[in-house]
Scaffold this motif. Sequence first.
Motif, PDB file in Angstrom:
ATOM      1  N   LEU A 135       1.218  -1.079   0.159  1.00  0.00           N
ATOM      2  CA  LEU A 135       0.221   0.000  -0.268  1.00  0.00           C
ATOM      3  C   LEU A 135       0.838   1.522   0.414  1.00  0.00           C
ATOM      4  N   ILE A 136       2.077   1.307   0.613  1.00  0.00           N
ATOM      5  CA  ILE A 136       2.751   2.733   0.813  1.00  0.00           C
ATOM      6  C   ILE A 136       3.350   2.689  -0.795  1.00  0.00           C
ATOM      7  N   ASP A 137       4.094   1.505  -1.287  1.00  0.00           N
ATOM      8  CA  ASP A 137       4.232   1.533  -2.570  1.00  0.00           C
ATOM      9  C   ASP A 137       3.712   2.383  -3.197  1.00  0.00           C
ATOM     10  N   TYR A 138       2.653   1.961  -3.168  1.00  0.00           N
ATOM     11  CA  TYR A 138       0.850   2.279  -3.929  1.00  0.00           C
ATOM     12  C   TYR A 138       0.766   3.398  -4.432  1.00  0.00           C
ATOM     13  N   VAL A 139       1.070   4.125  -2.926  1.00  0.00           N
ATOM     14  CA  VAL A 139       0.832   5.381  -2.597  1.00  0.00           C
ATOM     15  C   VAL A 139       1.621   6.634  -3.299  1.00  0.00           C
ATOM     16  N   LYS A 140       2.729   5.924  -3.199  1.00  0.00           N
ATOM     17  CA  LYS A 140       4.458   6.997  -3.268  1.00  0.00           C
ATOM     18  C   LYS A 140       4.003   6.891  -5.387  1.00  0.00           C
ATOM     19  N   ALA A 141       3.170   5.640  -5.870  1.00  0.00           N
ATOM     20  CA  ALA A 141       3.444   5.005  -7.295  1.00  0.00           C
ATOM     21  C   ALA A 141       2.197   6.138  -7.988  1.00  0.00           C
ATOM     22  N   HIS A 142       0.988   6.665  -6.715  1.00  0.00           N
ATOM     23  CA  HIS A 142      -0.138   7.354  -7.094  1.00  0.00           C
ATOM     24  C   HIS A 142      -0.659   7.806  -6.280  1.00  0.00           C
ATOM     25  N   PRO A 143       0.308   9.621  -6.204  1.00  0.00           N
ATOM     26  CA  PRO A 143       0.021   9.793  -5.164  1.00  0.00           C
ATOM     27  C   PRO A 143      -0.924  10.751  -4.764  1.00  0.00           C
ATOM     28  N   ARG A 144      -2.130  10.797  -5.305  1.00  0.00           N
ATOM     29  CA  ARG A 144      -3.779  11.348  -6.064  1.00  0.00           C
ATOM     30  C   ARG A 144      -4.221  10.204  -4.142  1.00  0.00           C
TER      31      ARG A 144
END
Length: 214
Positions: free
Chosen positions: A191-200
């Motif tokens: 989830l952390i990796d996803y938010v870093k890649a998709h910062p909206r």
Amino acid sequence: MLELPVLAGTAPGPVATALPVMEQFYTIQGEGFNTGRAAYFIRLGGCDVGCVWCDVKESWDADAHPRQAVAALVAAAAAYPGRNVVITGGEPLMHDCGPLTRALQAAGFQTWIETSGAHPLSGRWDWICVSPKKFKAPRPDVLAHADELKIIVFNDSDFAWAEEHAALVPATTRLYLQPEWSRAARMTPALIDYVKAHPRWQVSLQTHKYLDIP
Ligand code: SF4
């Protein structure tokens, strides 16, 4: 502030001035946009969504929970200094939330809801958090009013599912990804990796569970 009537053909009956209450308590909102703010929680009984990982399955049967009058609920909340009330469940929109939310606002409360969005929107709300579930699809007309979209991440495929629902909410809706509690150790790094890649998107954690408060 939003007020919507119960939609035609979906009125839950003449007893909305008394609602089935599983529990009510004053605590800190642990997750999502309002994390960290004091709030009085009213957990209504009744849910037909059927999430396999639901941690409040005892809420599902509305008849298992005594009905309490709106006036009594407002008085109970008013006994505490905070002026935010979270209506949760169960699935609170299985009930007409109009009388309760109007009474709370008249008493000076901010009204917040946590809903799966699977039932028609009723009530008068200052903050609407829609947390859709795979087990019963959210209604587009509820998603359209979401101030906050909170996706519970149970496995890797949920990121694509989250994007599908983000496409259905207004551009102003806050977007949160939150690991399902029992899978937090497994899913939080992804989830952390996803938010870093998709910062909206933003990370939401169930901080009340880490704090060991209700
Ligand atoms: S919508 Fe909420 S209360 Fe209903 S089954 Fe799912 S997690 Fe449980």
